[in-house]
Design an enzyme around this catalytic site. Structure first.
Site, PDB file in Angstrom:
ATOM      1  N   HIS A 140      46.279  38.801  45.753  1.00 32.37           N
ATOM      2  CA  HIS A 140      45.569  40.052  46.036  1.00 32.37           C
ATOM      3  C   HIS A 140      46.477  41.276  46.212  1.00 32.37           C
ATOM      4  O   HIS A 140      46.260  42.111  47.098  1.00 32.37           O
ATOM      5  CB  HIS A 140      44.695  39.883  47.292  1.00 32.37           C
ATOM      6  N   HIS A 153      41.047  36.713  40.223  1.00 35.02           N
ATOM      7  CA  HIS A 153      41.224  37.881  41.103  1.00 35.02           C
ATOM      8  C   HIS A 153      42.676  37.960  41.603  1.00 35.02           C
ATOM      9  O   HIS A 153      42.939  38.483  42.674  1.00 35.02           O
ATOM     10  CB  HIS A 153      40.233  37.761  42.269  1.00 35.02           C
ATOM     11  N   HIS A 169      31.818  39.888  48.960  1.00 42.20           N
ATOM     12  CA  HIS A 169      32.970  39.036  49.257  1.00 42.20           C
ATOM     13  C   HIS A 169      32.501  37.759  49.920  1.00 42.20           C
ATOM     14  O   HIS A 169      31.791  37.822  50.926  1.00 42.20           O
ATOM     15  CB  HIS A 169      33.959  39.788  50.153  1.00 42.20           C
ATOM     16  N   ASP A 199      34.049  38.136  45.669  1.00 39.16           N
ATOM     17  CA  ASP A 199      35.508  38.189  45.545  1.00 39.16           C
ATOM     18  C   ASP A 199      36.219  37.531  46.728  1.00 39.16           C
ATOM     19  O   ASP A 199      35.653  37.393  47.806  1.00 39.16           O
ATOM     20  CB  ASP A 199      35.973  39.649  45.499  1.00 39.16           C
ATOM     21  N   ASP A 200      37.465  37.223  46.499  1.00 49.57           N
ATOM     22  CA  ASP A 200      38.465  36.871  47.527  1.00 49.57           C
ATOM     23  C   ASP A 200      38.369  35.434  48.045  1.00 49.57           C
ATOM     24  O   ASP A 200      39.160  35.037  48.887  1.00 49.57           O
ATOM     25  CB  ASP A 200      38.440  37.828  48.734  1.00 49.57           C
TER      26      ASP A 200
END
Ligand code: ZN
Length: 503
Positions: free
Chosen positions: A385, A381, A472, A330-331
């Protein structure tokens, strides 16, 4: 001579009389206005508050070895109704009575402080409890304590659990249930978070930052629990993980989800149907209980869950099943870390899923394209965020739609699934996208420990067939620890699939 004097005297009497009548009238009016319980003040002297005696009763419970103590006070200022369990084991009994005594004393003290300023303040205190039973013979007692005062709109509610093996007198703790193992604690933390986010009754009322604090892998965060044959329940006071308006939160983790981490003696009883719809608890019916039972009714359809798999686990030997695992990052993308991760994955010919932020795809379009061209799956995603459950529908839609748009523009491929930041999702968020929502069941906590060795440790302790592992691709330690993780998973016979292949 006499007459005028007599006249003067009768004038005095008239005056005194009139004054007396006036004051009596005023006093009568005063009495009429005052609450009735102060009529005794007519005698003129200030009445002392005399507490009335407490009535203590004792009854047998439906549970062998357990009796219920009932303490009642009809005191005008500080009435209370308190119920609590006692056993034949003195340590347990003392632990419970100390708790009760402290609460009762605090309540009386608070009342004294308030009535010193205002005579009219009255209080209320109720303590009631539930008994929950596990087939191992262990009892969980959950005490609901609520108190309030007439001068304050907001009462206080507190939940506290006690645990007892009635045979041995042992008081088991949450750490006992998980063999005092920190990796298991970490897995429990993840499961609890997941269960909180899935709880229908808490939707739209969650306090996201608080949830993360209060579910951090530290044993004391898990002290308020109850164990039944179906589930492990966790209790949170009002305004701790969800807004005050929803009251206390009771989070239910079905025991079949705890397979492999909960110690053997607390596992599901054998040959017991594992029906997740069964009421997890059979509380004694008692009055005054305000805690609502939040049963898990439905599970997320989209959620990668091992539900079917794990119920079959009991009969299917694991060796014969092809084990699958989905690695998710993620991210990102991140110019350094994502590149390194792509290299490690390529060496193992492993395919993964990358949940990208739109803002970073915009910044590193070549990188996003490289991820796609290496054969990995792209996920959405959001753009920035945010915690979507705190945004209005329009902003949620934009966060998701803009991200899908840029992913497609830059890579030529569509995002195949959506992962909400923090795993925070509710019906109105879901309504803003057609993409399936993907959460995870193994949280490596890589953002927190930033430790390459720990990454493997946590995966080892938690992975099972069908797992979705959360990592991540913005932390160097994750890229550094990935090789070991892949080696381990391969050695354990796992194949790497993308999120949509896992479904
Ligand atoms: Zn994220």
């Amino acid at each position: 001579m006499k007459r005028p004097r007599r006249k003067a005297r009768s004038a005095w009497i008239d005056i005194i009389f009139s004054v007396a009548i006036l004051s009596l009238t005023a006093f009568a009016v005063f009495l009429f206005m005052k609450p009735t319980d102060h009529q005794s003040n007519a005698s003129g002297k200030k009445e002392e508050h005399r507490p009335v005696p407490v009535i203590v009763d004792q009854i047998a419970s439906n549970y062998p070895g357990i009796k219920i103590i009932i303490e009642t006070s009809n005191d005008k200022r500080t009435p209370f109704a308190i119920q609590y369990p006692q056993s034949i084991h003195s340590e347990f009994n003392e632990e419970v009575t100390k708790y009760i005594t402290d609460i009762r004393e605090q309540y009386i003290n608070d009342s004294e402080k308030k009535t010193a300023k205002n005579d009219d303040v009255t209080g209320e205190l109720n303590i009631a409890f539930e008994t929950l039973l596990h087939h191992s013979g262990n009892y969980s007692f959950v005490l609901f304590n609520s108190s309030s005062f007439s001068d304050d709109q907001n009462g206080v509610m507190e939940i506290r659990s006690f645990h007892l093996n009635p045979e041995t007198g042992e008081r088991f703790t949450i750490a006992d249930l998980f063999a005092h193992d920190l990796e298991k604690l970490s897995a429990l933390s993840t499961l609890l978070r997941e269960a909180i986010y899935e709880d229908e009754s808490l939707k739209n009322h969650l306090l996201i930052d608080e949830i993360h604090l209060r579910t951090e892998p530290s044993w004391r965060n898990f002290n308020n629990f109850a164990l039944t044959d179906e589930a492990l329940l966790f209790y949170f006071d009002p305004a701790t993980i969800a807004e005050e308006s929803v009251g206390p939160a009771i989070i239910n983790i079905p025991l079949d989800r705890l397979k492999g981490i909960i110690s053997d003696e607390y596992q599901l009883p054998e040959h017991q149907p594992q029906n997740q719809d069964t009421d997890a608890s059979n509380p004694i019916d008692h009055n005054g209980k305000e805690g609502k039972q939040s049963e898990k009714v439905e599970r997320d359809d989209e959620k990668v869950s091992d539900d079917q798999d794990s119920t079959k686990d009991a009969e299917t030997p694991i060796e014969n099943v092809e084990k699958k695992v989905a690695l998710t990052f993620d991210d990102g993308p991140d110019p350094k870390v994502t590149k390194q991760i792509l290299e490690v994955l390529a060496r193992h010919d492993a395919k993964a899923t990358f949940f990208m932020l739109g803002s970073r795809v915009e910044y590193y379009p070549e990188l996003a394209k490289a991820v796609m061209e290496a054969g990995h799956e792209l996920g959405n995603h959001t753009w920035n965020h945010p915690d979507l459950t705190k945004l209005n529908a329009d902003r949620v839609r934009k966060e998701i739609a803009n991200t899908s748009k840029i992913i497609e523009e830059v890579t030529g491929e569509q995002a195949k699934s959506f992962r909400p930041p923090y795993g925070a999702v509710n019906q109105s968020v879901r309504a803003q996208t057609d993409l399936p929502v993907t959460l995870w069941d193994v949280d490596t906590l890589d953002w927190k420990h930033r430790n390459a060795n720990k990454l493997l440790e946590i995966v080892k302790g938690n992975v099972k067939d069908g797992s979705t592992i959360l990592m991540h691709d913005i932390h160097q330690s994750t890229a550094d620890g990935l090789e070991d993780v892949l080696n381990y998973l391969e050695a354990e016979g796992y194949t790497f699939v993308t999120v949509s292949e896992l479904d």
